[in-house]
Enzyme design. Structure first.
Site, PDB file in Angstrom:
ATOM      1  N   SER A  34      25.993  15.509  30.362  1.00  0.00           N
ATOM      2  CA  SER A  34      27.155  16.367  30.589  1.00  0.00           C
ATOM      3  C   SER A  34      28.107  15.837  31.645  1.00  0.00           C
ATOM      4  O   SER A  34      29.255  16.275  31.708  1.00  0.00           O
ATOM      5  CB  SER A  34      26.684  17.778  30.987  1.00  0.00           C
ATOM      6  OG  SER A  34      25.815  17.728  32.102  1.00  0.00           O
ATOM      7  N   ASP A 314      30.915  24.943  37.423  1.00  0.00           N
ATOM      8  CA  ASP A 314      29.966  25.889  36.838  1.00  0.00           C
ATOM      9  C   ASP A 314      28.530  25.488  37.166  1.00  0.00           C
ATOM     10  O   ASP A 314      27.588  25.992  36.581  1.00  0.00           O
ATOM     11  CB  ASP A 314      30.141  25.940  35.317  1.00  0.00           C
ATOM     12  CG  ASP A 314      29.852  24.592  34.668  1.00  0.00           C
ATOM     13  OD1 ASP A 314      29.797  23.567  35.393  1.00  0.00           O
ATOM     14  OD2 ASP A 314      29.667  24.543  33.430  1.00  0.00           O
ATOM     15  N   HIS A 316      28.209  22.055  37.305  1.00  0.00           N
ATOM     16  CA  HIS A 316      28.747  20.699  37.268  1.00  0.00           C
ATOM     17  C   HIS A 316      29.850  20.621  38.321  1.00  0.00           C
ATOM     18  O   HIS A 316      30.194  21.619  38.948  1.00  0.00           O
ATOM     19  CB  HIS A 316      29.317  20.382  35.880  1.00  0.00           C
ATOM     20  CG  HIS A 316      28.314  20.442  34.780  1.00  0.00           C
ATOM     21  ND1 HIS A 316      28.010  21.615  34.120  1.00  0.00           N
ATOM     22  CD2 HIS A 316      27.540  19.486  34.213  1.00  0.00           C
ATOM     23  CE1 HIS A 316      27.094  21.378  33.191  1.00  0.00           C
ATOM     24  NE2 HIS A 316      26.778  20.094  33.235  1.00  0.00           N
TER      25      HIS A 316
END
Length: 338
Positions: A34, A314, A316
């Protein structure tokens, strides 16, 4: 034509010349999770009857004005690298219908270095691991190679980034991937370490401790998880030294992910960040504004007014944090020597 690789985050780019202060590249190919995914998660999650929050507002609000599948409010490190190298944003392999001559992104949110089969029988873990590991992403890349490169393809920076507690196995897998791309002609390999795991809001949420001694006094981060990250990065750098000895004609660069993040946590005011630096900009409340029942993009979640004042989006990182980290990695690439 020369190739430039960067691994989990694994990026590959084709080098054109070194006339400017920053080496010139024709294309970038990215692999990872991610931290690098620019939209493949939308397809992979849907294939598994899942929905990625990154496909919904407020993701992408700062730069793109819409969700793109990136797990941030805007651009990622790979986006800033592409901009600095004067290349287009790297298109996600699974959603892009156009040409991949300027690059392709194979990274998928939730991807692991080890194959999904390794986690299958681990209670509470196996069911969440999707079939998008580094070996799967490398097979996707193999399917594109005939249309991308002639036998003359040669030079590559490779960036590696895995957040696994199975440190020796992960480092071994990463090192093996580096060996593969060097044998395929990579001349420059950029390998990122991992960030301070004990500082991320999800880990602080899922692994709280009633013992104040479990937290670092200077940061509020979890000591044990940060020590795992330090251990991983130490083993990785030792492994890179071994790779350098085996391949003296390849440039192998370590990209520091831990230090810039811990710097922002320790001195948020220096970077214009909020003092409550471990708190997410987008989330559903609680000490770290991280709540799995009201995650960013879900009903009940709120978004801060100024994401650039936050380290975490979030769980991240925010676009502003990625910008700072990317600057350091680009300097490492530019200043690297054989």
């Amino acid at each position: 034509m020369k190739l430039l690789y960067i691994l989990p985050v694994l990026l590959l780019a084709c080098v054109a010349s070194a006339a400017s202060s920053l080496r010139r590249y024709d294309s970038i190919f990215s692999f990872g999770d991610s931290f690098a995914d620019t939209g493949n998660d939308i397809i992979v999650f849907a294939e598994n009857s899942l929905v990625t929050p990154a496909a919904q507002p407020p993701y992408g609000m700062t730069f793109f004005g819409r969700p793109t599948g990136r797990n941030s409010n805007g651009r990622l490190i790979i986006d800033f690298i592409a901009e600095k190298l004067e290349l287009p944003f790297v298109p996600p392999f699974l959603t892009h219908n156009g040409s991949f001559r300027r690059g392709a992104n194979f990274a998928v949110a939730g991807a692991t270095a080890l194959d999904a089969s390794f986690f299958r029988d681990i209670p509470g873990v196996g069911q969440f691991v999707l079939n998008s590991s580094s070996s799967v992403q490398l097979r996707w890349f193999d399917s594109l190679k005939p249309s991308l490169c002639s036998p003359a393809c040669a030079s590559v920076p490779v960036l590696l980034q895995e957040l696994r507690s199975l440190v020796p196995d992960v480092v071994k897998t990463v090192s093996a991937a580096i060996e593969v791309v060097i044998k395929q002609g990579a001349k420059t390999v950029v390998v990122p370490g991992i960030p301070p795991l004990g500082c991320t809001p999800p880990n602080l949420f899922f692994f709280p401790s009633a013992d104040p001694a479990a937290y670092e006094n200077s940061t509020g981060c979890l000591k044990d998880l940060n020590e795992i990250a330090v251990h991983h990065n130490s083993l990785l750098q030792e492994s890179l030294n071994h790779v350098r000895r085996n391949h003296p004609n390849a440039r192998v660069v370590y990209a520091d992910f831990f230090t810039p993040v811990i710097e922002m946590v320790q001195s948020p005011e220096k970077f214009g960040l909020t003092q409550d630096v471990l708190r997410c900009c987008c989330g559903g409340g609680g000490k770290y504004n991280f709540n799995i029942s009201a995650g960013c993009g879900m009903p009940g979640a709120t978004v801060c007014e100024d994401p650039s004042a936050y380290l975490f989006w979030d769980g991240h990182l925010t676009e502003e944090a990625y910008r700072y980290i990317a600057k350091g990695w680009l300097n490492s690439i530019d200043n690297s020597e054989y």
